[in-house]
Enzyme design. Structure first.
Site, mmCIF file in Angstrom:
data_model
loop_
_atom_site.group_PDB
_atom_site.id
_atom_site.type_symbol
_atom_site.label_atom_id
_atom_site.label_comp_id
_atom_site.label_asym_id
_atom_site.label_seq_id
_atom_site.Cartn_x
_atom_site.Cartn_y
_atom_site.Cartn_z
ATOM 1 C CG ASP A 146 -57.822 29.050 -11.738
ATOM 2 O OD1 ASP A 146 -56.943 28.390 -11.158
ATOM 3 O OD2 ASP A 146 -58.410 30.027 -11.224
ATOM 4 C CG ASP A 224 -61.971 25.700 -12.650
ATOM 5 O OD1 ASP A 224 -62.824 25.646 -13.566
ATOM 6 O OD2 ASP A 224 -61.930 26.619 -11.808
ATOM 7 C CG HIS A 273 -58.905 25.801 -7.947
ATOM 8 N ND1 HIS A 273 -58.804 27.162 -8.180
ATOM 9 C CD2 HIS A 273 -59.777 25.332 -8.883
ATOM 10 C CE1 HIS A 273 -59.588 27.486 -9.201
ATOM 11 N NE2 HIS A 273 -60.193 26.391 -9.644
ATOM 12 C CG ASP A 275 -53.325 24.883 -7.025
ATOM 13 O OD1 ASP A 275 -54.376 25.192 -6.438
ATOM 14 O OD2 ASP A 275 -52.947 25.458 -8.073
ATOM 15 C CB CYS A 375 -53.174 30.430 -8.826
ATOM 16 S SG CYS A 375 -53.831 29.392 -7.522
#
Length: 391
Positions: A146, A224, A273, A275, A375
């Site tokens: 992140d 991020d 995010h 992913d 992550c």
């Protein structure tokens, strides 16, 4: 005639493509993929080149973040009151212990697979800090993906949008200094002020069928790292509740002409995010969220596409800051080996059937903190050079 197959339970969708995309990618890969003999301590261009060194996060001192309304768009339903009530308090001690044990198992597995593992330094997360306009406490150093973005031989500290993450990269400073002294580039996005003007105080949840409404404005650049996926010269980005267009443009200009930054939108009313929405696992193979990616982006025309199987995390298992679709958050060790949660049998089976070799690791308790293997890591060095994989 070449086709891309969208793999799903019981059916396929074929796209005709006059160019033999897979063959072209394979030939290009063979021609350009060489070990960088003079590579420094930091060198990573994709999500799948052979992994040599990685930073794995820690849960030591993990604390519920100081409450701020900008968290509302990304918290799962029913968690708002939990985060308000526990703001600034430690996460449950038994959960921290269990997640720490899983991280140690993960580290041992990576090392057994030949990967060098580095860890950040614990910093006090409960200690308040202030800019004069606002005050906050921290959260954790569990998710290096992140806070830091590796592109080639450069590590970039990200200007994160949450006040509770303003100083998160301090946990990684000893490593950043070491990599810099070893020859890596070390830069930082503009340190954000995080004033009230950055946030849309009129934000409301979008209704059914309405486009996403983002809680961050364009007051200053913010992003991020986990809102970016690397495919060699092509970097895939999304705007989200922590990443604005200003931040993406800053990164585009910072990286220069060697890279092409593509901004994609998905069917996600609460984006944060990329992913757990879209993950390229190897050249020509793309894992997607079945609900958020209803139409595969044209950039990936010619790629085989697998819709992620339904997650099997029990309803009784606590998940903070994430949904069960965190099962998509796998880590590639190379173009074949992939780290997968040990209990996620549907994902394990799907990846095996797709030609991958799953490496199993227990990570259910770490999932509770809002992330999984991708992550929890920052791939500092992968063996490979700067190639093009997309049209």
């Amino acid at each position: 005639m070449n086709s891309v197959h969208l793999l799903d339970e019981g059916h396929q969708v074929e796209w005709d493509d006059p160019a033999p995309a897979k063959d072209r990618l394979a030939t290009q890969h063979r021609q350009t993929q060489e070990v960088q003999r003079d590579a420094g301590p930091v060198s990573s261009y994709t999500e799948w080149d052979p992994l040599e060194e990685v930073i794995v996060g820690i849960v030591d001192g993990a604390t519920f973040p100081a409450w701020h309304f900008s968290m509302e768009p990304v918290l799962p339903a029913g968690q708002h009151e939990t985060f308000r009530r526990n703001a600034g308090r430690p996460f449950p001690a038994e959960l921290i212990r269990a997640a720490r044990a899983e991280l140690e198992e993960f580290t041992r597995i990576l090392e057994a697979e030949g990967v060098t593992v580095r860890r950040p330094e614990p910093i006090p997360q409960h200690r308040p800090y202030s800019t004069g306009e606002w005050a906050s406490t921290g959260m954790y150093a569990a998710m290096p993906r992140d806070a830091l973005l590796v592109v080639g031989d450069e590590i970039i500290e990200c200007p994160m949008a949450w006040r509770s993450r303003h100083h998160e990269t301090l946990a990684y400073r000893p490593l950043l200094k070491e990599y810099f002294h070893g020859g890596a580039k070390w830069s930082s996005g503009p340190k954000p002020e995080l004033r009230d003007e950055l946030y849309d105080h009129e934000w409301t949840d979008p209704g059914d069928g309405e486009p996403a409404r983002l809680v961050v404005t364009e007051f200053e650049p913010t992003f991020d790292a986990a809102d970016f996926i690397r495919c060699g010269r092509d970097i895939i980005a999304q705007r989200s509740n922590v990443t604005n267009a200003f931040g993406i443009e800053w990164l585009r200009r910072h990286l220069g002409d060697r890279y092409r930054v593509h901004v994609l939108e998905f069917d996600d009313a609460h984006p944060m995010h990329i992913d757990a929405t879209l993950m390229p696992l190897a050249p020509g193979k793309l894992l997607v969220h079945p609900g958020r990616v209803r139409r595969v982006p044209d950039l990936f025309r010619g790629w085989d596409v697998l819709r992620a199987p339904e997650p099997v995390i029990p309803d009784s298992h606590p998940l903070y800051l994430t949904s069960k679709w965190i099962n998509m958050n796998v880590l590639m060790l190379d173009e074949q080996r992939v780290v997968v949660e040990r209990q996620d049998e549907p994902m394990i089976t799907a990846l095996k059937n797709w030609g991958f070799t799953p490496v199993l690791c227990s990570f259910r308790h770490f999932n509770s903190f809002g992330g999984s293997f991708h992550c929890a890591t920052l791939d500092v060095r992968r063996r490979g050079g700067l190639d093009s994989y997309l049209g």
